[in-house]
Structures are given as C-alpha cells and as structure tokens.
Design a protein around this motif. Sequence first.
Motif, PDB file in Angstrom:
ATOM      1  N   ALA A   6      43.461  42.397  34.894  1.00 37.31           N
ATOM      2  CA  ALA A   6      43.862  41.020  34.599  1.00 37.31           C
ATOM      3  C   ALA A   6      42.677  40.250  34.044  1.00 37.31           C
ATOM      4  CB  ALA A   6      44.395  40.350  35.855  1.00 37.31           C
ATOM      5  N   TYR A   7      42.938  39.492  32.988  1.00 33.86           N
ATOM      6  CA  TYR A   7      41.897  38.698  32.337  1.00 33.86           C
ATOM      7  C   TYR A   7      42.314  37.242  32.173  1.00 33.86           C
ATOM      8  CZ  TYR A   7      45.032  39.559  28.440  1.00 33.86           C
ATOM      9  OH  TYR A   7      46.152  39.642  27.659  1.00 33.86           O
ATOM     10  N   GLY A   8      43.543  36.915  32.542  1.00 45.27           N
ATOM     11  CA  GLY A   8      44.072  35.568  32.324  1.00 45.27           C
ATOM     12  C   GLY A   8      44.778  35.046  33.561  1.00 45.27           C
ATOM     13  N   THR A   9      46.013  34.594  33.371  1.00 50.47           N
ATOM     14  CA  THR A   9      46.736  33.905  34.436  1.00 50.47           C
ATOM     15  C   THR A   9      47.036  34.779  35.650  1.00 50.47           C
ATOM     16  OG1 THR A   9      48.845  34.361  33.343  1.00 50.47           O
ATOM     17  CG2 THR A   9      47.790  32.246  32.857  1.00 50.47           C
ATOM     18  N   SER A  64      35.617  40.296  30.604  1.00 48.59           N
ATOM     19  CA  SER A  64      35.469  40.373  32.054  1.00 48.59           C
ATOM     20  C   SER A  64      36.817  40.075  32.693  1.00 48.59           C
ATOM     21  CB  SER A  64      34.445  39.348  32.546  1.00 48.59           C
ATOM     22  OG  SER A  64      33.177  39.662  32.032  1.00 48.59           O
ATOM     23  N   GLY A  65      37.123  40.812  33.716  1.00 51.67           N
ATOM     24  CA  GLY A  65      38.377  40.589  34.421  1.00 51.67           C
ATOM     25  C   GLY A  65      38.326  41.231  35.787  1.00 51.67           C
ATOM     26  N   ILE A  66      39.504  41.447  36.350  1.00 53.97           N
ATOM     27  CA  ILE A  66      39.611  42.054  37.668  1.00 53.97           C
ATOM     28  C   ILE A  66      40.639  43.173  37.610  1.00 53.97           C
ATOM     29  CG2 ILE A  66      40.179  41.673  40.098  1.00 53.97           C
ATOM     30  CD1 ILE A  66      39.288  38.786  39.738  1.00 53.97           C
ATOM     31  N   CYS A  67      40.301  44.303  38.212  1.00 55.76           N
ATOM     32  CA  CYS A  67      41.222  45.429  38.300  1.00 55.76           C
ATOM     33  C   CYS A  67      41.884  45.390  39.677  1.00 55.76           C
ATOM     34  CB  CYS A  67      40.472  46.743  38.096  1.00 55.76           C
ATOM     35  SG  CYS A  67      41.551  48.186  38.079  1.00 55.76           S
ATOM     36  N   TYR A  68      43.210  45.186  39.667  1.00 54.68           N
ATOM     37  CA  TYR A  68      43.998  45.123  40.891  1.00 54.68           C
ATOM     38  C   TYR A  68      44.788  46.409  41.059  1.00 54.68           C
ATOM     39  CZ  TYR A  68      43.285  40.046  40.565  1.00 54.68           C
ATOM     40  OH  TYR A  68      42.735  38.792  40.480  1.00 54.68           O
ATOM     41  N   TRP A 100      46.429  49.464  33.410  1.00 50.81           N
ATOM     42  CA  TRP A 100      47.346  48.779  32.528  1.00 50.81           C
ATOM     43  C   TRP A 100      46.817  47.376  32.276  1.00 50.81           C
ATOM     44  CZ3 TRP A 100      50.743  51.780  30.352  1.00 50.81           C
ATOM     45  CH2 TRP A 100      51.262  52.883  31.032  1.00 50.81           C
ATOM     46  N   THR A 101      47.100  46.840  31.105  1.00 51.19           N
ATOM     47  CA  THR A 101      46.814  45.448  30.791  1.00 51.19           C
ATOM     48  C   THR A 101      47.828  44.997  29.758  1.00 51.19           C
ATOM     49  OG1 THR A 101      45.033  43.853  30.370  1.00 51.19           O
ATOM     50  CG2 THR A 101      45.125  45.814  28.931  1.00 51.19           C
ATOM     51  N   TYR A 102      47.781  43.737  29.393  1.00 54.74           N
ATOM     52  CA  TYR A 102      48.783  43.194  28.469  1.00 54.74           C
ATOM     53  C   TYR A 102      48.146  42.690  27.188  1.00 54.74           C
ATOM     54  CZ  TYR A 102      51.910  43.554  32.391  1.00 54.74           C
ATOM     55  OH  TYR A 102      52.661  44.044  33.438  1.00 54.74           O
ATOM     56  N   THR A 103      48.823  42.957  26.088  1.00 53.77           N
ATOM     57  CA  THR A 103      48.418  42.483  24.774  1.00 53.77           C
ATOM     58  C   THR A 103      49.655  41.938  24.064  1.00 53.77           C
ATOM     59  OG1 THR A 103      47.165  43.023  22.781  1.00 53.77           O
ATOM     60  CG2 THR A 103      48.690  44.701  23.582  1.00 53.77           C
TER      61      THR A 103
END
Length: 106
Positions: A6-9, A64-68, A100-103
């Motif tokens: 996650a990198y955003g909301t 930068s983000g967080i891996c959940y 996984w991430t979103y684009t």
Amino acid sequence: MENLFAYGTLKDKEIQERIFGRLLKGTPDNLIGFVIQDIRIEEEFGIIEYPIIVETKNAAESISGICYQLSERELGLADTYEGMHYKRIEVKLESNEMAWTYTAVV
C-alpha cells in the motif's frame, strides 16, 4: 496469506477499519522502478485526484509504502474498494517479497 503493498489510502487506519473491520499490521518496504502520479477520477460530487503508480524501470526511482498481509477474502475487499479505475498487479519489493499492489486501468 497474501502480501499487499500500500502506498496511498489503504495505509489510512480509518479506511482499514471500514474495509477490513480491523487495523492491518505491516512492514515498511519500497517499490523500486516506479513513481507516483495523480489520476483524475470522476466521482459523484466531481473530479477527484488519487495517487497511482507508474512503472519507470529506473532503479533510482522508488515508492515508499507498507507491505501488509491479508487473507484472500480481504484482498477481494481491497479490490472492491479500489474499484473499476484500478487493477491489481504483482510486483517485487525491495525486500524481495512478492506483493500485490494497484495501478490504473489503461
């Protein structure tokens, strides 16, 4: 369990409570070769800007983000939250974890 970068909301605690019914536990990580840009999405009350990742393949650029860690069911809830303007892709993080991430859908 599934990894979600996650990198955003999705990093927001209130959003996590609303979507998953709990706060997620995660580890800071980086996504190399990507940058964040804004995407304009028409919502019920007008056009809103949201962050979106774009691959550059430039190793000097990163996000930068967080891996959940999520269950498959929770990953489906994240898909629903992200909606039709985003798609889920698999990426390799700086830690060598796959996530996984979103684009943006293009």
